[in-house]
Motif scaffolding. Sequence first.
Motif, PDB file in Angstrom:
ATOM      1  N   ASP A 192       5.467 -12.896  -5.272  1.00  0.00           N
ATOM      2  CA  ASP A 192       4.774 -12.843  -6.558  1.00  0.00           C
ATOM      3  C   ASP A 192       4.998 -11.437  -7.126  1.00  0.00           C
ATOM      4  OD1 ASP A 192       3.001 -12.577  -8.679  1.00  0.00           O
ATOM      5  OD2 ASP A 192       1.412 -13.736  -7.704  1.00  0.00           O
ATOM      6  N   ASP A 212      -0.502 -18.087 -22.983  1.00  0.00           N
ATOM      7  CA  ASP A 212      -0.959 -18.728 -21.745  1.00  0.00           C
ATOM      8  C   ASP A 212      -0.686 -20.242 -21.740  1.00  0.00           C
ATOM      9  OD1 ASP A 212      -2.715 -19.370 -23.681  1.00  0.00           O
ATOM     10  OD2 ASP A 212      -4.491 -18.560 -22.703  1.00  0.00           O
ATOM     11  N   PRO A 225       4.426 -18.115 -15.801  1.00  0.00           N
ATOM     12  CA  PRO A 225       4.483 -18.574 -14.412  1.00  0.00           C
ATOM     13  C   PRO A 225       4.840 -17.431 -13.451  1.00  0.00           C
ATOM     14  CG  PRO A 225       6.448 -19.266 -15.624  1.00  0.00           C
ATOM     15  CD  PRO A 225       5.520 -18.626 -16.625  1.00  0.00           C
ATOM     16  N   VAL A 226       4.473 -17.595 -12.201  1.00  0.00           N
ATOM     17  CA  VAL A 226       4.790 -16.617 -11.158  1.00  0.00           C
ATOM     18  C   VAL A 226       6.308 -16.497 -11.034  1.00  0.00           C
ATOM     19  CG1 VAL A 226       4.671 -16.168  -8.663  1.00  0.00           C
ATOM     20  CG2 VAL A 226       2.666 -17.062  -9.882  1.00  0.00           C
ATOM     21  N   GLY A 253       0.075 -14.525 -18.442  1.00  0.00           N
ATOM     22  CA  GLY A 253      -0.052 -15.951 -18.708  1.00  0.00           C
ATOM     23  C   GLY A 253       1.163 -16.783 -18.345  1.00  0.00           C
ATOM     24  N   PHE A 271       0.899 -21.442 -16.358  1.00  0.00           N
ATOM     25  CA  PHE A 271       0.724 -21.040 -14.966  1.00  0.00           C
ATOM     26  C   PHE A 271       1.343 -22.025 -13.978  1.00  0.00           C
ATOM     27  CE2 PHE A 271      -1.519 -20.364 -10.966  1.00  0.00           C
ATOM     28  CZ  PHE A 271      -1.259 -19.004 -10.819  1.00  0.00           C
ATOM     29  N   ASP A 272       1.211 -23.323 -14.239  1.00  0.00           N
ATOM     30  CA  ASP A 272       1.677 -24.318 -13.271  1.00  0.00           C
ATOM     31  C   ASP A 272       2.995 -24.978 -13.684  1.00  0.00           C
ATOM     32  OD1 ASP A 272       0.655 -25.534 -15.465  1.00  0.00           O
ATOM     33  OD2 ASP A 272      -0.601 -26.986 -14.404  1.00  0.00           O
ATOM     34  N   ALA A 293       4.875 -12.874 -16.767  1.00  0.00           N
ATOM     35  CA  ALA A 293       4.189 -13.198 -15.508  1.00  0.00           C
ATOM     36  C   ALA A 293       2.878 -12.424 -15.359  1.00  0.00           C
ATOM     37  CB  ALA A 293       5.107 -12.910 -14.323  1.00  0.00           C
ATOM     38  N   HIS A 294       2.714 -11.317 -16.116  1.00  0.00           N
ATOM     39  CA  HIS A 294       1.462 -10.540 -16.054  1.00  0.00           C
ATOM     40  C   HIS A 294       0.421 -11.027 -17.058  1.00  0.00           C
ATOM     41  CE1 HIS A 294       2.909  -7.234 -13.406  1.00  0.00           C
ATOM     42  NE2 HIS A 294       4.087  -7.570 -13.912  1.00  0.00           N
TER      43      HIS A 294
END
Length: 293
Positions: A115, A173, A107-108, A105, A176-177, A102-103
């Motif tokens: 977060d 990476d 996902p949250v 690349g 993210f989404d 999560a730091h």
Amino acid sequence: MNRVVVLPEHGRLLVATDLQGNVGDFLRVEAVFEEALGAPGGAVLVVTGDLVHGPEIDERDWPDYLGTFYRGDSKEVLERAFELQQRHPGRVHYLLGNHEHAHVGGPVVSKFFPDEARRLEDLLGPAETSLVRDWISSWPFIAVAPLAGLCMLHAAPHARIESAAEVERLPLDGFFDVPLEEMATRGALGALLWARTTTTERGNEFLRALDPRLRVAVYGHDVVRTGFAIDREPLLCVSTSFGCFDGDKLYLSWDLSDRAASAADVASRGLVALHPTAPQVHRDPTISSSGVR
Ligand SMILES: [Mn+2]
């Protein structure tokens, strides 16, 4: 970059899973490792990810499902983990977990904070955040001990891979989404960091792709309140810290020149209580008398 670490063929292997900001348990792992360094052949430590992102909850509000109370301090765990690795070059390996991802690349993740990565980076400040991101970006995904037949990774060995070389090329990476429930089915890295279980066939295919001598996958990611679970061969899920009561927490201690026969073999001969004097709450007492030291 070295995403697949090949461990030595001699000495003591120690494996710990999900610490999630638990400083006391990290210190215990550190003490066990530094004591083992004095044995013939020395020792190597593998922590299979999720060192960070723990609860910051008052003791009076602490829920039973989180096990023994602790105050999450991921900043201190990271700093101590870094120092331990500096003190023993080449002998301490931290594997990437979904919480570290999560730091860099991934996902949250929102376990205790909306977060988690942002919460920790706020505590670290910009300069240390930048150092931590660089450090975490270099962490391996997998550690293998081919002679012993053991493969360590963060989550279940569900990824479809052809070779170790393919793992070396996986980008951090591009996630993210991606919805969390899709991570385990979104490519190899998603599966490496998120899969909770897999089939015998797929687990064995994964191991064979890395090295035909591998027989057992050792990982965490999920909480096993009894300390370990073998859904089926070749899967050995171990809980060293997060979500467990102290007396149920287990780590793996294995002679790297000793060939493992199966997950059941590794569980019966290699699992050790992290806090030997703490009372067991969930662990099966018949296992403790025969196998777990
Ligand atoms: Mn995890």
